[in-house]
Write an enzyme that holds these catalytic residues in place. Structure first.
Site, PDB file in Angstrom:
ATOM      1  CG  LEU A 295      -1.850   1.201   1.389  1.00  0.00           C
ATOM      2  CD1 LEU A 295      -2.823   1.312   0.214  1.00  0.00           C
ATOM      3  CD2 LEU A 295      -2.610   1.111   2.716  1.00  0.00           C
ATOM      4  CB  SER A 296       3.497   2.449   2.324  1.00  0.00           C
ATOM      5  OG  SER A 296       2.723   2.416   3.497  1.00  0.00           O
ATOM      6  CD  GLU A 297       2.568   4.754  -4.513  1.00  0.00           C
ATOM      7  OE1 GLU A 297       2.847   5.920  -4.889  1.00  0.00           O
ATOM      8  OE2 GLU A 297       1.769   4.009  -5.101  1.00  0.00           O
TER       9      GLU A 297
ATOM     10  N   GLY B 158      22.761  -2.131  33.747  1.00  0.00           N
ATOM     11  CA  GLY B 158      23.774  -2.305  32.709  1.00  0.00           C
ATOM     12  C   GLY B 158      23.581  -3.580  31.915  1.00  0.00           C
TER      13      GLY B 158
ATOM     14  CD  GLU C 130      -0.155  -2.748   9.500  1.00  0.00           C
ATOM     15  OE1 GLU C 130      -0.620  -2.026   8.595  1.00  0.00           O
ATOM     16  OE2 GLU C 130       0.030  -3.955   9.360  1.00  0.00           O
TER      17      GLU C 130
END
Length: 390
Positions: A127-129, A341, A364
């Site tokens: 979906l993403s660009e 630590g 998402e």
């Protein structure tokens, strides 16, 4: 110290117990090594498919188990506690199956879903660009009609399982209409013209490859259009509602694992004449960690129950994703603090947990986007409600 759950049937108890056993015996022992080697644990998906976990919330007629989303999320939480990379991968794979199950034709579902839900095929969700992450309607990837199908050209960004998946659910623009100009396609992983960028060098989840996906004139047949032309954006957003619950489950799995490590360490580590868990300052920190995990889990399960009941759950999914991932970030950071630590070293897994959950506040839909979604739902609800008597 596993999460205490209220499960409704013996079958549910057995499934969650089986997921916990797989997570502890198969996933957790190899998680650090897979992460260090940047190795995608493909064989784990075959194992989970054989156990029915990949198809748990999908109908039996499609190759799933036909069980509730509420149960699926609790199974997913246990898996993510063993390996966040596997948990996120399962969530993404389940989301990649959703468009076909919900919007595909009977013929499409019968053709592809059994292998997808059985773990033979692993999927990716595209979906993403690079310029259209939080705003999918701004995508530029295009699908043009050609004889017998579509030619898809463009680049998708931040794709989980890029270069490893057997199929890619790709959203591409079929017209210039902002909201009704996007369509959904099922692209085979060996399609001509499909290529991948180098895996991203990430802060965490190194066992889960993330790449650009390049589509250079990839041609697919009309039978690989899922739903109607122009229906892609509603399909994508609907899938994201369920996917956000999956990420909430993954975040809670990692948070619970971090809490468990912190409690065990505090019981065994001695200072000033006794176990450090007996010192109020640290004991209260552990109590706050538990108090963050449990209400976030309740929010996730409430959204899942609404989904299972067929009621609207988009706002509740955003609430669950927001509170679960924010809680996980706090809990894992505090787990590092409890170990001091030692927590800052790779001798213990809490530093990895902290790095893994950070991205869950981002993908998402960032948690800022979740706040926008929630606010818009509140605004619409207020506009629809009758004016309060003054």
């Amino acid at each position: 110290m596993p999460a205490e759950r209220l499960l409704s049937t013996d079958e549910a108890e057995e499934l969650v117990a089986a997921a916990r056993d797989v997570a502890r015996s198969s996933l957790a022992p190899r998680a650090a090594e897979d992460e260090a080697a940047h190795r995608f644990p493909r064989d784990a998906f075959a194992q989970l498919g054989e156990l029915g976990f990949l198809g748990l919330p999908y109908p039996e007629a499609e190759g799933g188990l036909g069980l509730s989303y509420e149960l699926y999320l609790q199974v997913l939480e246990e898996l993510a506690a063993g390996s966040a990379s596997v948990g996120v991968g399962v969530s993404v794979h389940a989301m990649s199956c959703y468009p076909l199950s919900r919007y595909g034709s009977d013929e499409q579902r019968a053709r592809w879903l059994p292998e997808m839900l059985g773990g033979t095929l692993v999927g990716a969700y595209c979906l993403s660009e690079s310029h259209a992450g939080s705003d999918p309607a701004a995508m530029r990837c295009r699908a043009e009609r050609v004889e017998g199908g579509y030619r898809i050209t463009g680049t998708k960004a931040w794709i989980t399982h890029g270069g490893q998946a057997d199929y890619y659910v790709v959203f591409a623009r079929t017209s210039d209409d902002r909201s009704r100009g996007i369509s959904c396609f099922l692209v085979p992983g060996d399609a001509e013209g499909l290529s991948f960028g180098e895996p991203e060098s990430k802060m965490g989840l190194m066992g889960s490859p993330t790449t650009d996906v390049h589509l250079d004139g990839v041609v697919v047949g009309e039978d690989r259009l899922i739903g109607e032309e122009g229906e892609g954006l509603p399909i994508a957003l609907s899938a994201l509602d369920s996917g956000r619950l999956g990420i909430a489950a993954c975040a809670l799995g990692v948070a619970q694992a971090a809490l468990d490590v912190a409690v065990d360490y505090a019981r065994e580590r001695e200072a000033f004449g006794g176990p450090i868990i007996g010192h109020q300052g640290l004991a209260f920190l552990l109590a706050d960690m538990a108090a963050a995990v449990e209400p976030a889990r309740a929010a996730m399960l409430e959204a899942a129950r609404r989904r299972d009941a067929g009621r609207p759950f988009s706002r509740q999914a955003s609430v669950a994703k927001l509170v679960a991932t924010d809680a996980a970030m706090r809990v894992t950071t505090d787990a590092v603090q409890v170990l001091g630590g030692a927590g800052y070293t790779t001798d213990f897994p809490v530093e990895r947990f902290m790095r893994e959950v950070k991205v869950m506040q981002i993908f998402e839909g960032t948690n800022q986007i979740q706040r926008m979604v929630i606010a818009r739902h509140l605004e619409r609800a207020a506009a629809a409600a009758p004016a309060l008597a003054r």
